[in-house]
Write a protein that holds these residues in place. Structure first.
Motif, short mmCIF file in Angstrom:
data_model
loop_
_atom_site.label_atom_id
_atom_site.label_comp_id
_atom_site.label_asym_id
_atom_site.label_seq_id
_atom_site.Cartn_x
_atom_site.Cartn_y
_atom_site.Cartn_z
N GLY A 109 42.18 -91.26 36.76
CA GLY A 109 41.51 -92.01 35.70
C GLY A 109 41.14 -91.14 34.52
O GLY A 109 41.39 -91.50 33.35
N TRP A 110 40.57 -89.97 34.80
CA TRP A 110 40.17 -89.07 33.71
C TRP A 110 41.38 -88.47 33.02
O TRP A 110 41.37 -88.26 31.79
CB TRP A 110 39.26 -87.97 34.25
CG TRP A 110 37.87 -88.45 34.51
CD1 TRP A 110 37.27 -88.62 35.72
CD2 TRP A 110 36.92 -88.86 33.52
NE1 TRP A 110 35.99 -89.11 35.56
CE2 TRP A 110 35.75 -89.26 34.21
CE3 TRP A 110 36.92 -88.93 32.13
CZ2 TRP A 110 34.61 -89.72 33.56
CZ3 TRP A 110 35.80 -89.39 31.47
CH2 TRP A 110 34.65 -89.78 32.19
N MET A 111 42.42 -88.19 33.76
CA MET A 111 43.64 -87.67 33.14
C MET A 111 44.26 -88.74 32.23
O MET A 111 44.74 -88.42 31.12
CB MET A 111 44.66 -87.26 34.21
CG MET A 111 45.90 -86.56 33.66
SD MET A 111 45.53 -84.98 32.86
CE MET A 111 45.07 -84.01 34.30
N ALA A 112 44.22 -89.98 32.68
CA ALA A 112 44.74 -91.07 31.85
C ALA A 112 43.93 -91.22 30.56
O ALA A 112 44.48 -91.43 29.48
CB ALA A 112 44.73 -92.38 32.63
N ILE A 113 42.60 -91.09 30.68
CA ILE A 113 41.75 -91.16 29.48
C ILE A 113 42.14 -90.08 28.49
O ILE A 113 42.26 -90.32 27.28
CB ILE A 113 40.26 -91.03 29.87
CG1 ILE A 113 39.77 -92.30 30.56
CG2 ILE A 113 39.40 -90.74 28.63
CD1 ILE A 113 38.34 -92.21 31.06
N ALA A 114 42.35 -88.86 28.99
CA ALA A 114 42.73 -87.75 28.10
C ALA A 114 44.05 -88.02 27.41
O ALA A 114 44.20 -87.80 26.19
CB ALA A 114 42.80 -86.45 28.90
N ILE A 115 45.03 -88.51 28.16
CA ILE A 115 46.36 -88.78 27.58
C ILE A 115 46.28 -89.88 26.54
O ILE A 115 46.86 -89.78 25.44
CB ILE A 115 47.36 -89.13 28.70
CG1 ILE A 115 47.66 -87.88 29.53
CG2 ILE A 115 48.64 -89.72 28.12
CD1 ILE A 115 48.52 -88.15 30.75
N LEU B 64 41.85 -99.39 35.34
CA LEU B 64 43.20 -99.67 35.84
C LEU B 64 43.70 -98.54 36.73
O LEU B 64 44.30 -98.80 37.79
CB LEU B 64 44.16 -99.88 34.65
CG LEU B 64 45.63 -100.15 35.01
CD1 LEU B 64 45.76 -101.34 35.95
CD2 LEU B 64 46.45 -100.37 33.75
N ALA B 65 43.45 -97.29 36.33
CA ALA B 65 43.88 -96.16 37.16
C ALA B 65 43.18 -96.17 38.52
O ALA B 65 43.78 -95.85 39.55
CB ALA B 65 43.60 -94.84 36.42
N ILE C 281 39.18 -82.27 29.20
CA ILE C 281 39.23 -83.72 28.98
C ILE C 281 38.15 -84.15 27.99
O ILE C 281 38.41 -84.96 27.09
CB ILE C 281 39.08 -84.46 30.33
CG1 ILE C 281 40.35 -84.28 31.16
CG2 ILE C 281 38.81 -85.95 30.09
CD1 ILE C 281 40.26 -84.86 32.55
N ILE C 282 36.94 -83.62 28.14
CA ILE C 282 35.87 -83.97 27.20
C ILE C 282 36.24 -83.56 25.78
O ILE C 282 36.06 -84.33 24.82
CB ILE C 282 34.55 -83.29 27.63
CG1 ILE C 282 34.04 -83.91 28.93
CG2 ILE C 282 33.49 -83.44 26.53
CD1 ILE C 282 32.85 -83.20 29.53
N ALA C 283 36.79 -82.35 25.64
CA ALA C 283 37.19 -81.87 24.32
C ALA C 283 38.28 -82.76 23.72
O ALA C 283 38.24 -83.11 22.53
CB ALA C 283 37.68 -80.43 24.41
N VAL C 284 39.24 -83.12 24.55
CA VAL C 284 40.35 -83.96 24.07
C VAL C 284 39.86 -85.34 23.65
O VAL C 284 40.29 -85.89 22.62
CB VAL C 284 41.43 -84.07 25.17
CG1 VAL C 284 42.39 -85.22 24.88
CG2 VAL C 284 42.20 -82.76 25.29
N VAL C 285 38.96 -85.93 24.41
CA VAL C 285 38.43 -87.25 24.07
C VAL C 285 37.67 -87.20 22.74
O VAL C 285 37.83 -88.08 21.88
CB VAL C 285 37.52 -87.79 25.20
CG1 VAL C 285 36.77 -89.04 24.74
CG2 VAL C 285 38.34 -88.09 26.45
#
Length: 546
Positions: free
Chosen positions: A145-151, A134-135, A14-18
């Motif tokens: 929440g973190w998965m939503a941020i990544a997407i 929101l998540a 997730i950090i890499a994707v963000v």
């Protein structure tokens, strides 16, 4: 709905994707064609109207690209009130919030293409904390929440509109924030005192007001919220019901000046959105399918694709559509009504509001991704919930968990590939039709001449984007037709070309998108008109003396 998700590899991913998503938002901001809509953003921000461009330009005066650029730049001649007037009179379908922010931004950072687009890119970063909130309000799960941020971070849709000098990234933020604020205000909390409750509803009223002042289609989000409160409160929770409608009424009253202006100028809005009123049902359905796919994968197809592109696209569509369908099904089966209803309403209200008129009367607004912001928010939230649940350590089926980890990697990789391809492109589907690539060819052909002159009576909406790519040596002899100012100014709408004599002293004469009247006027002066390039779709012609 609390998931025990493996933290090491998921957290690193997730950090890499963000980080990659942030990079793509700011990479090559000035590379893609600064197209019609964006030049009108600069026009409104500068405080000029289209009529003010057309009136001083005539065939009697030779101009240069820099003369047109004057109307794209902040200067001391125009103030914020001129920006508001330009919107109110010629673009009443656009509420002023984004343009007010953009004007202040341009005063600080300049009016270049990169500077104008960077505002939307910065605003898009606010999506990350907003979607986490929101998540959390929906699922009470940091994993979702973190998965939503990544997407959202790597979504080609959000990256694309984060790089466009328009209000769509701001609309995304206000949609998410207002929905989260509503859920926060409705959350049953015995320890919440009266002041905290009032502040929660005040926050909702404020975010809803910002949404109204960002895009007129925020009314669909407001409708989703109204239906949600009516169903969840179910008339039994009178306090929640009253509190919501007081907050909504405050937001609506605050929005009333722009709403009244839009209603009073409805015919002006129709005249500038006529482009969206023609399509066929089969093409509309294909646009719907493509729009869903764009949330996760986008290689820039614009209605045409070669065999290689189709070979890549079709399997992706076959994978993404069932994934989205299953995510919505899984959401409805695994979560209480207060959760899945909000997600479905965000999708359905906007989709139906646009699709029903398109089907009944013919149109293509529902197939235009930039109008579907709330739909993307709902779809991507559902997918984030599904993926978080499927890789949870609470599951006993490790083979299934491994399969869904592969799905996550594949989905995020699709976004990274999309962002990489898009960041290197000069044009993309969201910049309009295929004419954009031809416009760059037009500029390239004209720029090769030593002392060229362009003669044209085409729409000013085509000339303004072209001016960004013409070299200073290029001169213009134009009497452009109006676009947004035609309905308000009949004099401009009925204006006829009045080319008296073609000037001498230029190495090459070019004719750009001419009307039949202008072509006849030139031919009557004993000139010959030939294609300037083998690609006649350029609509660029050379003029030579017979």
């Amino acid at each position: 709905m609390r998931f025990n998700v493996p933290r090491k590899w998921v957290g690193f991913l997730i950090i890499a994707v963000v980080v990659i998503g942030i990079f793509f938002r700011f990479a090559n901001l000035d590379r893609k064609f600064y197209w019609i809509d964006e030049t009108y953003t600069s026009l409104r921000v500068s405080g000029y109207t289209e009529a003010e461009i057309i009136k001083p330009i005539s065939y009697q005066k030779i101009t240069s690209p820099s003369d047109l650029q004057k109307y794209q730049q902040i200067n001391s001649e125009k103030t914020l009130s001129d920006t508001l007037n330009s919107l109110a009179t010629e673009d009443p379908q656009h509420p002023p919030l984004y343009y007010v922010l953009a004007r202040h931004w341009a005063q600080w950072f300049g009016s270049s293409v990169a500077a104008m687009r960077s505002l939307a890119a910065v605003i898009s970063l606010l999506v990350f904390p907003a979607i986490y909130w929101l998540a959390w309000e929906l699922f009470e799960s940091s994993a979702v929440g973190w998965m939503a941020i990544a997407i959202f971070a790597i979504s080609p849709y959000h990256i694309l509109f984060a790089q466009e000098a328009r209000q769509y990234s701001l609309w995304t933020v206000t949609t998410i924030l207002s929905s989260a604020a509503l859920l926060r205000a409705m959350r049953p909390d015995a320890n919440q005192n009266a002041l905290a409750l009032v502040l929660s509803w005040a926050l909702y009223a404020g975010t809803a007001t910002l949404g109204f002042y960002t895009h007129l289609l925020f009314v669909c989000v407001a409708a989703a919220h109204a239906i949600y409160v009516a169903v969840i409160a179910n008339w039994r929770d009178v306090k929640t019901f009253i509190a919501y409608y007081v907050a909504a009424l405050i937001a609506l009253i605050c929005f009333m000046p722009s709403l009244v202006n839009a209603v009073e100028n409805f015919n002006q809005i129709r005249s500038t959105t006529v482009w969206a009123e023609q399509t066929n049902l089969l093409r509309l359905v294909s646009r719907w399918v493509g729009s869903v796919t764009l949330a996760f994968f986008d290689i820039g197809l614009n209605g045409t694709a070669n065999a290689t592109q189709l070979a890549l696209l079709i399997p992706v569509v076959i994978m993404i559509l069932p994934l989205v369908g299953y995510a919505l099904y899984f959401l409805c089966r695994q979560t209480p009504k207060r959760v899945w209803l909000m997600v479905l309403l965000l999708i359905a209200t906007t989709a139906l509001f646009l699709a029903v008129p398109d089907i009944m009367k013919g149109g293509r607004r529902s197939g235009n991704p930039r109008y579907l912001v709330p739909c993307y928010v709902g779809i991507q939230l559902a997918v984030a919930y599904l993926l978080s649940a499927k890789i949870s350590n609470n599951l006993d089926n490790f083979k299934q968990q491994k399969l869904w980890k592969i799905v996550i990697v594949a989905l995020l990789s699709a976004g990274i590939i999309s962002g990489g391809v898009s960041s290197q492109a000069d044009t993309w589907w969201n910049k309009g039709s295929g004419w954009l690539s031809t416009e760059l060819q037009v500029a390239g052909t004209v720029n090769q001449a030593s002392n060229p002159l362009i003669i044209s009576d085409t729409n000013i909406a085509y000339i303004m984007p072209l001016s960004y790519y013409l070299e200073p040596k290029v001169k213009l002899l134009i009497e452009p037709r109006c676009y947004t100012s035609c309905y308000k100014n009949r004099e401009l709408a009925l204006k006829k070309p009045q080319l008296s004599k073609i000037p001498e002293g230029f190495s090459e004469l070019f004719l750009y998108k001419p009307s039949s009247t202008l072509r006849s006027a030139i031919q009557q002066q004993n000139y010959q008109i030939d294609p300037a390039d083998a690609n006649v779709e350029l609509n660029l012609w050379k003029i030579t003396k017979k």
